[in-house]
Design a protein around this motif. Sequence first.
Motif, PDB file in Angstrom:
ATOM      1  N   MET A 214      17.730  59.974   9.955  1.00 55.54           N
ATOM      2  CA  MET A 214      17.643  58.912  10.973  1.00 55.54           C
ATOM      3  C   MET A 214      16.446  58.009  10.673  1.00 55.54           C
ATOM      4  SD  MET A 214      17.512  59.363  15.112  1.00 55.54           S
ATOM      5  CE  MET A 214      17.594  57.941  16.184  1.00 55.54           C
ATOM      6  N   LEU A 215      16.605  56.727  10.893  1.00 59.59           N
ATOM      7  CA  LEU A 215      15.559  55.759  10.596  1.00 59.59           C
ATOM      8  C   LEU A 215      14.351  55.978  11.502  1.00 59.59           C
ATOM      9  CD1 LEU A 215      15.073  53.293   8.769  1.00 59.59           C
ATOM     10  CD2 LEU A 215      15.821  51.849  10.680  1.00 59.59           C
ATOM     11  N   LYS A 216      13.164  56.030  10.897  1.00 57.03           N
ATOM     12  CA  LYS A 216      11.933  56.222  11.649  1.00 57.03           C
ATOM     13  C   LYS A 216      11.594  54.950  12.428  1.00 57.03           C
ATOM     14  CE  LYS A 216      11.183  60.357  10.015  1.00 57.03           C
ATOM     15  NZ  LYS A 216      11.245  61.566  10.884  1.00 57.03           N
ATOM     16  N   PRO A 217      10.962  55.089  13.610  1.00 54.32           N
ATOM     17  CA  PRO A 217      10.610  53.903  14.415  1.00 54.32           C
ATOM     18  C   PRO A 217       9.738  52.905  13.659  1.00 54.32           C
ATOM     19  CG  PRO A 217      10.431  55.891  15.738  1.00 54.32           C
ATOM     20  CD  PRO A 217      10.683  56.344  14.340  1.00 54.32           C
ATOM     21  N   TYR A 218       8.757  53.387  12.888  1.00 51.13           N
ATOM     22  CA  TYR A 218       7.893  52.483  12.132  1.00 51.13           C
ATOM     23  C   TYR A 218       8.706  51.684  11.115  1.00 51.13           C
ATOM     24  CZ  TYR A 218       3.773  54.828  14.049  1.00 51.13           C
ATOM     25  OH  TYR A 218       2.821  55.317  14.901  1.00 51.13           O
ATOM     26  N   ALA A 219       9.603  52.391  10.416  1.00 52.25           N
ATOM     27  CA  ALA A 219      10.438  51.711   9.417  1.00 52.25           C
ATOM     28  C   ALA A 219      11.389  50.726  10.086  1.00 52.25           C
ATOM     29  CB  ALA A 219      11.225  52.740   8.609  1.00 52.25           C
ATOM     30  N   ALA A 220      11.885  51.069  11.271  1.00 50.45           N
ATOM     31  CA  ALA A 220      12.821  50.189  11.977  1.00 50.45           C
ATOM     32  C   ALA A 220      12.158  48.860  12.328  1.00 50.45           C
ATOM     33  CB  ALA A 220      13.320  50.880  13.248  1.00 50.45           C
TER      34      ALA A 220
END
Length: 315
Positions: free
Chosen positions: A1-7
């Motif tokens: 799942m995509l990390k919040p920082y990366a998102a």
Amino acid sequence: MLKPYAAVFIGAASYGVLSTFVVLAYDRGYSLGEVVGSQQMVGFLLTAMFAWYIRRRESAGAWRRNENIRSDERGLTSLTWTQRLVLMAAGMPTAITGLFYYQSLRYIPASLAILLLFQFTWIGVVVQAVRQRKRPSLPVLISLLILFTGTLLAAGLLEKGAGSFNMLGIALGFMAAVSYTLFLLLSGKAVPKAHPAYRGMWMMLGAMLLVFALFPPRFLFDGGLWSDLTLFALLLGVFGALLPPVLFAYGVPHIGEGMAAILGAAELPMAVLLSSLILREDVTPLQWGGVVIIVFGVAYPELMRRRGKGAAAVS
């Protein structure tokens, strides 16, 4: 799942690619109305599809729990027409921003246009200070000074002089920053409790209708949509209307607005990088230094806040 920082980072970087696509569309002969109108239309369709998906998922989840859902309690119909009109009005500044920003690209380099748009960072601070009748804190004032310094370097004003740039393009770029600031102020207050998917859909509808009123969508009837314009519309719609709002809605609540502002600065170096690599614009090392300074200026208040919290925790 995509990390919040990366998102959040990917969402900001997505905004940074728009200017390159617009310049390429202009090179193919498409007009401002065709570029912005097709982008807003695709953006609305994509956000509407996403809202429909969210509605179906909510309904399916409730059905599995044997809950009785009425159409006036969930989904798109949970918003009153007054709320929908408010959201449509709040979305119109995004269309105005696109019109100013994209038109400025006809007169000035994309690397300069994005710098002018980025002035929303200090315009927002000024507007907030006037509204609250409160002077900005010292870290914010220092950040503004850093931003001004970085802008002078990144824009190439020290190397080329202001007279080497088209003043109409500069004015349009600055007006884009003003309208984007207006969008940020309105979007956060417009029906904040509504689901982000529904908010995005109605805001995009308002933006699309405004553009269509100013530039009638002849491309829908003259066959223009079935040319390369469709590709540009999809690219601009995905990277400008779908990905950033969705990724920000997912990531910002997890990392906080301060860190989101830092990661949001990724829009600037991405735009300058693509302008240099794809559009072959001349970006000097001094200008790159200015970009780095601007990114640091955006991050400075949050870094100071985190440093203060760390010092308080140690003591």
